[in-house]
Design a protein around this motif. Structure first.
Motif, short mmCIF file in Angstrom:
data_model
loop_
_atom_site.label_atom_id
_atom_site.label_comp_id
_atom_site.label_asym_id
_atom_site.label_seq_id
_atom_site.Cartn_x
_atom_site.Cartn_y
_atom_site.Cartn_z
N UNK A 19 0.88 -1.05 -0.06
CA UNK A 19 0.22 -0.03 -0.04
C UNK A 19 0.86 1.35 -0.10
N UNK A 20 1.73 1.42 0.86
CA UNK A 20 2.86 2.33 0.69
C UNK A 20 3.51 2.59 -0.63
N UNK A 21 4.03 1.62 -1.14
CA UNK A 21 4.55 1.69 -2.50
C UNK A 21 3.59 2.37 -3.34
N UNK A 22 2.40 1.82 -3.59
CA UNK A 22 1.33 2.27 -4.30
C UNK A 22 0.97 3.75 -4.25
N UNK A 23 1.28 4.21 -2.83
CA UNK A 23 0.90 5.40 -2.42
C UNK A 23 1.92 6.42 -2.83
N UNK A 24 3.38 6.01 -2.89
CA UNK A 24 4.42 6.78 -3.16
C UNK A 24 4.27 6.91 -4.78
N UNK A 25 4.01 5.95 -5.49
CA UNK A 25 3.94 6.02 -7.03
C UNK A 25 2.95 6.81 -7.39
N UNK A 26 1.71 6.79 -6.79
CA UNK A 26 0.71 7.39 -7.25
C UNK A 26 0.94 9.05 -7.01
N UNK A 27 1.65 9.27 -5.69
CA UNK A 27 2.10 10.50 -5.44
C UNK A 27 3.09 11.36 -6.30
N UNK A 28 3.99 10.38 -6.97
CA UNK A 28 4.96 10.90 -7.77
C UNK A 28 4.38 11.44 -9.25
N UNK A 29 3.25 10.48 -9.75
CA UNK A 29 2.91 10.83 -10.91
C UNK A 29 2.12 12.10 -11.09
N UNK A 30 1.19 12.12 -9.93
CA UNK A 30 0.52 13.30 -9.46
C UNK A 30 1.18 14.44 -9.52
N UNK A 31 2.36 14.37 -8.63
CA UNK A 31 3.19 15.78 -8.42
C UNK A 31 3.84 16.21 -9.65
N UNK A 32 4.42 15.22 -10.60
CA UNK A 32 5.40 15.55 -11.58
C UNK A 32 4.18 15.94 -12.60
N UNK A 33 3.18 15.37 -12.83
CA UNK A 33 2.22 15.93 -14.04
C UNK A 33 1.71 17.19 -13.67
N UNK A 159 2.83 20.21 -3.93
CA UNK A 159 1.85 19.13 -4.27
C UNK A 159 2.13 18.04 -3.31
N UNK A 160 3.56 17.98 -2.63
CA UNK A 160 3.92 17.15 -1.83
C UNK A 160 3.16 17.24 -0.57
N UNK A 161 3.08 18.54 -0.15
CA UNK A 161 2.41 18.98 1.04
C UNK A 161 1.17 18.49 1.16
N UNK A 162 0.46 18.85 0.09
CA UNK A 162 -1.07 18.38 0.06
C UNK A 162 -1.30 16.72 -0.12
N UNK A 163 -0.71 16.17 -1.04
CA UNK A 163 -0.57 14.76 -1.26
C UNK A 163 -0.22 13.96 0.16
N UNK A 164 0.83 14.10 0.58
CA UNK A 164 1.33 13.61 1.67
C UNK A 164 0.31 13.64 3.12
N UNK A 165 -0.12 14.83 3.13
CA UNK A 165 -0.92 14.95 4.35
C UNK A 165 -2.39 14.51 3.94
N UNK A 166 -2.96 14.54 2.78
CA UNK A 166 -4.05 13.92 2.58
C UNK A 166 -4.04 12.10 2.71
N UNK A 167 -2.83 11.73 2.49
CA UNK A 167 -2.70 10.26 2.59
C UNK A 167 -2.04 9.91 3.81
N UNK A 168 -2.36 10.57 4.63
CA UNK A 168 -1.88 10.18 6.19
C UNK A 168 -0.20 10.52 6.50
N UNK A 169 0.40 11.18 5.84
CA UNK A 169 2.13 11.36 6.07
C UNK A 169 2.10 12.70 6.43
N UNK A 170 2.65 12.72 7.77
CA UNK A 170 3.16 14.18 8.14
C UNK A 170 4.21 14.88 7.34
N UNK A 171 3.80 16.08 6.68
CA UNK A 171 4.89 16.55 5.79
C UNK A 171 4.44 18.12 5.87
N UNK A 172 5.32 18.99 6.00
CA UNK A 172 6.74 18.97 6.46
C UNK A 172 6.85 18.13 7.62
#
Length: 388
Positions: A19-33, A159-172
């Motif tokens: 699940x964490x691997x899929x979360x990271x992959x989805x975040x990368x494509x969303x952020x870069x796009x 994008x990382x701030x928005x995505x990580x916090x929406x998916x349960x990861x504290x960032x910054x």
């Protein structure tokens, strides 16, 4: 022989869940796009100018796969990429393009990132890009850094701030402060008085002398959890079910305050869980709640105020609290039947909890554990080990 040789060169297995691997992959494509589309619209809507640089792919790996890393924090990303770009642009302007200049730019960029505390591995690639990225990049120079690199980095971080916090990861992932003492004194919290201390960890890190891709507070939390796990393995797992009080006195939201007070005084207990009709815990009321609302700070008047609170007015509407629900602590911390009691130690020792209601799989009250219950269980565990 061959297998042993190869094993020394292979990395350790990845601990990230699927699940964490899929979360990271989805975040990368969303952020870069999103970064690419936004920068194309802002920087090069009608031309073939560079609007997304390759090092952003490496930054995305850190931002979405390792958001807790010190190398992936906002200042590290934006500052590291921009500072490295400036170093590369200065080198190519004063020394011209070339392989030697590219290597020098990367070297100076790393030194600058160390100095400014913004170490970010893709920054080395940004420095190389400004030197060997082609005639258009070399001609743009500092403009390329202040526009393309800065925009790319800033939007990707947003994008990382928005995505990580929406998916349960504290960032910054800011440094967590040590827990405050529950009694507001200068002492360390009880769990920090034994085992290693923060000063011990800092001393070892200074002695280690290398850059670690993990924050200090995360490293400390891992060590503490490792200690707790080792304690469980050594002494066995004692759960809340094993030590809790099962015949638990309780009250409801509408229980009169004087009735709740008499119950606590008669049975010499310090807290009563507050249940709804489904026997689910909705709060907890303690003697401290009564004393606090009775004016504990005014020692001369506390007895009079407490008596006034417990005396019913007989009115249907009054501003004075009359039932448990008006004084109780809402949504108290609870634990499950199978929770190891060692998990309660930080809550009761550091956070100041004196009573923790225990609930079953349906979130209904099953028991309660007090600080004295926990102390007795830990003492029995150590005594059994000493006898063995």
């Amino acid at each position: 022989m061959t297998t042993s040789f190869l094993a020394r060169w292979l990395p350790q297995p990845n601990n990230g869940s699927r699940r964490e691997q899929l979360r990271a992959c989805a975040g990368a494509i969303c952020g870069l796009l999103l970064t690419g589309i936004t920068c194309h619209f802002l920087l090069a809507p009608d031309s073939a100018s560079i609007y997304l640089i390759a090092p952003m792919g490496a930054s995305a790996v850190l931002l979405f796969c390792l958001p807790a890393s010190p190398l992936a924090q906002p200042w590290s990303v934006v500052g590291g990429n921009v500072v490295s770009g400036l170093v590369g642009a200065a080198c190519v302007k004063w020394l011209g393009p070339g392989v030697g200049v590219a290597a020098l730019a990367a070297c100076l960029a790393i030194a600058a990132m160390f100095t400014l505390r913004c170490l970010h591995p893709p920054g080395g690639a940004v420095a190389l890009t400004t030197v060997v990225g082609g005639a258009s990049v070399q001609a743009a120079g500092f403009e390329f850094v202040f526009v393309t690199v800065l925009f790319n980095s800033s939007i990707l971080v947003a994008c990382a701030v928005l995505y990580n916090n929406l998916t349960g990861r504290r960032y910054p992932h800011t440094q967590q402060l040590a827990p405050a003492h529950p009694h507001a004194t200068d002492d360390e919290v009880p769990s920090a008085r034994l085992g290693f201390t923060a000063d011990d960890l800092d001393a070892v890190l200074r002695q280690h002398g290398e850059v670690l891709d993990i924050s200090r507070d995360d490293l400390q939390a891992i060590f503490l959890q490792t200690e707790l796990r080792a304690y469980q393995r050594r002494f066995g797992v004692v759960t809340c079910l094993d030590i809790m009080s099962k015949d638990v006195l309780h009250v409801e939201f509408g229980t009169p305050l004087d009735e709740a007070w008499r119950t606590m005084r008669t049975h010499q207990i310090g807290a009563l869980p507050v249940l709804n009709r489904a026997r689910r815990v909705i709060g907890i009321i303690t003697q401290t709640d009564f004393l606090r609302h009775g004016g504990l700070d005014d020692y001369q008047g506390v007895r009079h105020r407490l008596r006034a609170i417990l005396q019913r007015t007989g009115l249907s509407h009054t501003e004075r609290p009359e039932v448990v629900g008006q004084l109780m602590t809402h949504k108290p911390h609870t634990a499950r039947l199978g929770t190891p009691i060692i998990d309660l130690v930080p809550l009761m020792a550091d956070a100041g909890y004196h009573h923790i209601p225990i609930v079953d799989d349906e979130d209904r009250l099953a028991g309660i554990i007090s600080q004295s219950d926990l102390m007795a269980a830990l003492y029995e565990t150590r005594f059994a080990e000493a006898a063995a």
